[in-house]
Design a protein around this motif. Structure first.
Motif, short mmCIF file in Angstrom:
data_model
loop_
_atom_site.label_atom_id
_atom_site.label_comp_id
_atom_site.label_asym_id
_atom_site.label_seq_id
_atom_site.Cartn_x
_atom_site.Cartn_y
_atom_site.Cartn_z
N CYS A 1 73.89 -28.82 22.98
CA CYS A 1 73.34 -28.98 21.63
C CYS A 1 73.86 -30.28 21.01
O CYS A 1 73.08 -31.08 20.49
N ARG A 2 75.16 -30.49 21.05
CA ARG A 2 75.75 -31.71 20.50
C ARG A 2 75.19 -32.95 21.19
O ARG A 2 74.85 -33.95 20.53
N GLN A 3 75.09 -32.89 22.51
CA GLN A 3 74.60 -34.04 23.26
C GLN A 3 73.14 -34.34 22.92
O GLN A 3 72.76 -35.51 22.78
N GLY A 4 72.33 -33.29 22.80
CA GLY A 4 70.91 -33.47 22.49
C GLY A 4 70.71 -34.13 21.13
O GLY A 4 69.94 -35.10 21.00
N PHE A 5 71.38 -33.61 20.13
CA PHE A 5 71.24 -34.18 18.79
C PHE A 5 71.82 -35.59 18.73
O PHE A 5 71.24 -36.49 18.11
N SER A 6 72.95 -35.80 19.39
CA SER A 6 73.56 -37.12 19.37
C SER A 6 72.66 -38.17 20.00
O SER A 6 72.52 -39.29 19.47
N GLU A 7 72.02 -37.84 21.10
CA GLU A 7 71.11 -38.79 21.74
C GLU A 7 69.89 -39.04 20.87
O GLU A 7 69.41 -40.18 20.76
N PHE A 8 69.38 -38.02 20.22
CA PHE A 8 68.25 -38.18 19.30
C PHE A 8 68.63 -39.14 18.18
O PHE A 8 67.86 -40.06 17.84
N PHE A 9 69.80 -38.96 17.60
CA PHE A 9 70.24 -39.82 16.50
C PHE A 9 70.50 -41.25 16.99
O PHE A 9 70.20 -42.22 16.29
N ARG A 10 71.03 -41.38 18.20
CA ARG A 10 71.27 -42.72 18.75
C ARG A 10 69.95 -43.47 18.87
O ARG A 10 69.84 -44.63 18.48
N LYS A 11 68.93 -42.80 19.40
CA LYS A 11 67.63 -43.44 19.59
C LYS A 11 66.93 -43.69 18.25
O LYS A 11 66.00 -44.50 18.18
N ALA A 12 67.37 -43.01 17.20
CA ALA A 12 66.81 -43.24 15.87
C ALA A 12 67.43 -44.47 15.20
O ALA A 12 67.13 -44.76 14.04
#
Length: 200
Positions: A20-31
Motif C-alpha cells: 500500500c505504501r509503495q503503491g501510493f508513494s510511486e503514484f505521488f512520485r509520478k505526480a
C-alpha cells in the motif's frame, strides 16, 4: 514542511501495508513530488485511518502537515465538502485544528482512479483483458462501488493474473497508473495533488 498521509488501505498484514505504501508513494512520485515526497502511513481499515489521523493532529508540529485520505464509500453531494460528507456518512467530527485541506476522498473508492487509465489496466492484465466490461462513463467519481468492482472482475475473468482482487492487484496497479489521467477524470484527486504540491 514534512507531509504525512494516513491512508485507508493495506489490511492487517505487514506485507500488504508495505505494498500500500509503495503503491501510493510511486503514484505521488509520478505526480511530480519526487524530492519532496509525503510519508505514507497505511492504517488498514477506514476507522483506523481516521483514528490515526486524529491522534497525529493532536501531536502535529509547526513544520508538519497531516492528511487523511479515505474512500468516500458513496456519492458525495454536489458542493459538499469532505468533512461534511464524512460527518453525514460516518459521524466523524473534524478535529479542532483540522482544515478542509487536511482531508481528501477517493470517490467512491480507489478503483475509480484505475478506470481513469484504462490503457494501463489493459497492459497490466495483458491478454484476454476485456475493456468492454468496464463502466463506460468518463466521470469516474460517479461510478458506484458495486459497478467498479463488477466491471473490474468481469474485465479480468480470463486473464493470467486472475480476476481482479483488492489487495492482490490494487496497489501494483496504483503504482502504474498515470496521475495526470487520474487528475483529469477526478476533481478530488486533482485537489489532493494540488494540496501536496502546495505544501511540499
Amino acid at each position: 514542511m514534512s507531509i504525512k498521509i494516513y491512508v485507508e488501505g493495506g489490511g492487517d498484514t505487514h506485507a500488504l501495508k508495505t505494498k500500500c505504501r509503495q503503491g501510493f508513494s510511486e503514484f505521488f512520485r509520478k505526480a511530480g513530488l519526487e524530492g519532496r515526497m509525503p510519508r505514507v502511513v497505511s492504517s488498514g481499515g477506514r476507522q483506523a485511518a481516521f483514528d490515526d489521523f486524529c491522534t497525529a493532529m493532536k501531536k502535529t508540529a509547526n513544520d508538519e502537515f497531516i492528511i487523511l485520505l479515505v474512500d468516500s464509500e458513496e456519492a458525495v453531494a454536489t458542493n459538499d465538502r469532505p468533512w461534511s460528507h464524512l460527518k453525514n456518512r460516518d459521524n466523524w467530527d473534524r478535529p479542532a485544528n483540522a482544515a478542509d485541506e487536511n482531508v481528501h476522498l477517493m470517490v467512491w473508492c480507489m478503483e475509480a482512479w484505475f478506470i481513469a487509465d484504462r490503457e494501463t489496466l489493459a497492459a497490466f492484465f495483458g491478454q484476454h483483458f476485456s475493456a468492454s466490461a468496464l463502466p463506460t462513463r468518463e466521470d469516474v467519481e460517479n461510478i458506484d462501488k458495486p459497478d467498479l468492482y463488477t466491471g473490474l472482475e468481469n474485465a479480468t475473468l480470463t486473464c493470467k493474473k486472475g480476476k481482479y482482487g483488492k489487495g492482490r492487484h490494487s496497489f501494483d496497479i496504483l503504482a502504474q497508473i498515470d496521475p495526470a489521467k487520474v487528475m483529469t477524470a477526478s476533481p478530488f484527486a486533482r485537489r489532493l495533488i494540488d494540496v501536496l504540491r502546495e505544501k511540499a
